[in-house]
Design a protein around this motif. Sequence first.
Motif, short mmCIF file in Angstrom:
data_model
loop_
_atom_site.label_atom_id
_atom_site.label_comp_id
_atom_site.label_asym_id
_atom_site.label_seq_id
_atom_site.Cartn_x
_atom_site.Cartn_y
_atom_site.Cartn_z
N GLU A 1 17.05 1.65 0.50
CA GLU A 1 16.70 0.43 0.98
C GLU A 1 15.09 -0.43 0.50
OE1 GLU A 1 18.38 3.13 4.51
OE2 GLU A 1 16.90 2.64 2.96
N GLU A 2 15.90 -2.04 1.20
CA GLU A 2 14.22 -2.69 0.27
C GLU A 2 13.80 -2.74 1.05
OE1 GLU A 2 16.18 -4.89 -2.57
OE2 GLU A 2 16.09 -3.09 -4.76
N THR A 3 14.24 -3.46 2.76
CA THR A 3 14.05 -4.00 3.84
C THR A 3 13.98 -3.14 4.55
OG1 THR A 3 15.51 -6.03 2.63
CG2 THR A 3 14.74 -6.00 5.20
N ILE A 4 13.15 -3.46 5.51
CA ILE A 4 12.75 -2.35 7.09
C ILE A 4 13.30 -3.15 7.90
CG2 ILE A 4 11.24 -1.84 8.18
CD1 ILE A 4 8.45 -1.65 6.32
N SER A 5 14.21 -2.60 7.90
CA SER A 5 14.94 -2.91 10.11
C SER A 5 14.19 -2.34 11.04
CB SER A 5 16.51 -2.14 9.48
OG SER A 5 16.65 -1.25 9.52
N MET B 1 8.35 3.48 7.11
CA MET B 1 8.60 4.29 5.47
C MET B 1 8.94 5.50 5.60
SD MET B 1 6.74 0.96 3.79
CE MET B 1 6.59 1.13 2.25
N ASN B 2 8.55 6.05 5.94
CA ASN B 2 8.40 7.73 6.25
C ASN B 2 10.71 7.95 6.51
OD1 ASN B 2 6.32 10.02 5.45
ND2 ASN B 2 5.07 8.65 7.01
N LEU B 3 10.99 7.11 6.84
CA LEU B 3 12.16 6.59 7.59
C LEU B 3 13.71 5.91 6.62
CD1 LEU B 3 12.29 6.25 11.77
CD2 LEU B 3 12.37 8.59 9.58
N MET B 4 12.45 6.14 5.42
CA MET B 4 14.21 4.44 4.90
C MET B 4 13.87 5.76 3.59
SD MET B 4 11.89 1.80 4.48
CE MET B 4 13.05 0.32 3.98
N LYS C 1 1.05 -1.44 -0.29
CA LYS C 1 0.01 0.00 -0.17
C LYS C 1 1.11 1.21 0.09
CE LYS C 1 -3.41 2.74 3.20
NZ LYS C 1 -3.97 2.14 4.14
N TYR C 2 2.07 1.30 1.44
CA TYR C 2 2.29 2.52 0.43
C TYR C 2 3.52 2.68 -0.55
CZ TYR C 2 -0.36 3.47 5.55
OH TYR C 2 -1.19 3.88 5.31
N ASN C 3 3.71 1.39 -1.08
CA ASN C 3 4.83 1.91 -1.45
C ASN C 3 4.14 2.60 -3.58
OD1 ASN C 3 7.28 0.37 -1.45
ND2 ASN C 3 6.81 -2.10 -1.18
N HIS C 4 3.07 2.00 -2.99
CA HIS C 4 2.18 2.34 -4.30
C HIS C 4 1.46 4.03 -3.17
CE1 HIS C 4 -0.80 3.34 -6.84
NE2 HIS C 4 -1.72 3.92 -6.38
N LEU C 5 1.34 4.53 -2.18
CA LEU C 5 1.68 5.86 -2.12
C LEU C 5 2.33 6.70 -1.84
CD1 LEU C 5 -0.54 5.33 0.95
CD2 LEU C 5 -1.96 6.04 -1.31
N PHE C 6 3.74 5.76 -1.76
CA PHE C 6 5.26 6.72 -2.06
C PHE C 6 6.49 6.55 -2.86
CE2 PHE C 6 4.97 5.76 3.05
CZ PHE C 6 3.83 7.12 3.45
N GLY C 7 5.78 5.86 -4.06
CA GLY C 7 6.79 5.59 -4.67
C GLY C 7 7.69 4.90 -4.51
N MET C 8 7.33 4.10 -3.57
CA MET C 8 9.20 3.18 -2.97
C MET C 8 9.07 1.74 -3.38
SD MET C 8 9.02 5.07 0.55
CE MET C 8 10.46 4.39 1.05
N ASP C 9 9.81 0.44 -3.49
CA ASP C 9 10.06 -0.36 -3.77
C ASP C 9 10.27 -1.37 -2.76
OD1 ASP C 9 9.55 -0.13 -6.75
OD2 ASP C 9 11.26 0.99 -6.28
#
Length: 466
Positions: free
Chosen positions: A375-379, A369-372, A329-337
């Motif tokens: 990166e591709e993985t949330i740590s 995801m706002n702090l990334m 969902k947030y990949n789509h909203l934020f344009g992230m991967d």
Amino acid sequence: MNAKTLESLLIMYEEILEKIDLGIHVIDSNERTVIYNKKMREIEGMGIEDVLDKNLMDVFDFGAAEESTLLQVLKSRESIQNVKQTYFNNKGQEITTINHTFPITENGTVIGAMEIAKDVTKLEKMIHENMSKKDEIRYTFDQILGQSPLLKEAIETGKRAARTASSVLIIGEIGTGKELFARSIHHDSPRSEQAFFSQNCAALPDTLMETLLFGIEEQPDAEGRPGLFEQADGGTILFDEIDSLSPALQTKLLKVIQEKKVRREGGNTDIFVDVRILATISEDPIDAIAAGNLRKDLYYRLSAVSIFVPPLRERKDDIELLTSAFIDKYNHLFGMDVLSVDEEVKNYFQQYEWPGNIRELEHVIEGAMNLMDHEETISFDHLPIQFRNKSVNCGLSNDLEKAEGFLYQSDKAILPLDDYIQEAETYYITKALQHHDFNITKTAKALGMSRQNLQYRIRKYNIGKV
């Protein structure tokens, strides 16, 4: 009356005018303001120097289609009462008031006009905002993610309930997705093409809530307005957090459900409505009744079907699925991967108790995801600071052992009180049922509770024969 006494009286009158919680505006026969009290200044957002001793039409804009009620009374010499008026102050700000306006006479001659005003500017906006909360998005049971048996049972109950017109009470902690269940029931029902309204019962004060639900009858000088029941005729209304509704309004709601008709405020005609009622509650309804927050008769009427939405801590196998969905969902909203969370985060998510349930999990993913960057993985370091602090305070660690017994999670951490009470209650009820060979009547009597109360807890804690 001597001059000193007269002066004292004038001071008293002025003090009363300044303290009264209603707007007072008085003009003379020349249409100039002579009295303009503190409450009126607050309502209209102006200082006394902006209005006092000035012509009314030089200060306010009443629009081409509407004349000041003060000027109407000054010209007609007749009172106007309970009239809504919308106009603009000298800054162009819109103001809406309910006015009672009277001529002031001396020896048969009109020497001015007085207006008593009640500010409804904010109330009008709140009503408009709430009236517009008609659901236009189609939600289905397919959008409820999870494979846990408790969740599947709730979904199946919801699907069966969608086929009927019965009221449904959806029970679950805050953040478990109760409203999604309600919307799915509506959109899976024969009423799916009709209106769906969701109303939070704690959002508005009683007087405004009553107007919102039942509407206002048209008056000679006031516009009528249909309430939610009329607008939702043929469709569905969801009462979110039904136990936040005042006892008086719960009584009126019960009457509408029973008689299928409403009467607008100020009206004398019953209007028949066909509306399906759904309601949510975040606590045990039996506890809500005992605390006086929910009428027992309304509970019986609403709970023709009861759906128990499990908390996330009781369906931890679904956390990975939900985490992936929120990342997408947030990949789509934020344009992230972003692809996933790392193993450390997975372990923390499994150990954490999630008091905010699915809503909290979504907020954690969004915050991370706002702090990334790229990166591709949330740590763990990406997780919101308040969540990381909470994890530390709860004594979570990668090597947290499997809980044993119902008192301690490990030798390092004590169960939260609510969890301990739930496990103890489940254990005690199970033992009592076994002692009475699962006879509900005998067990309920031995435990000092009603059959319904016992059956509710059996369903809530998923207690079965062993």
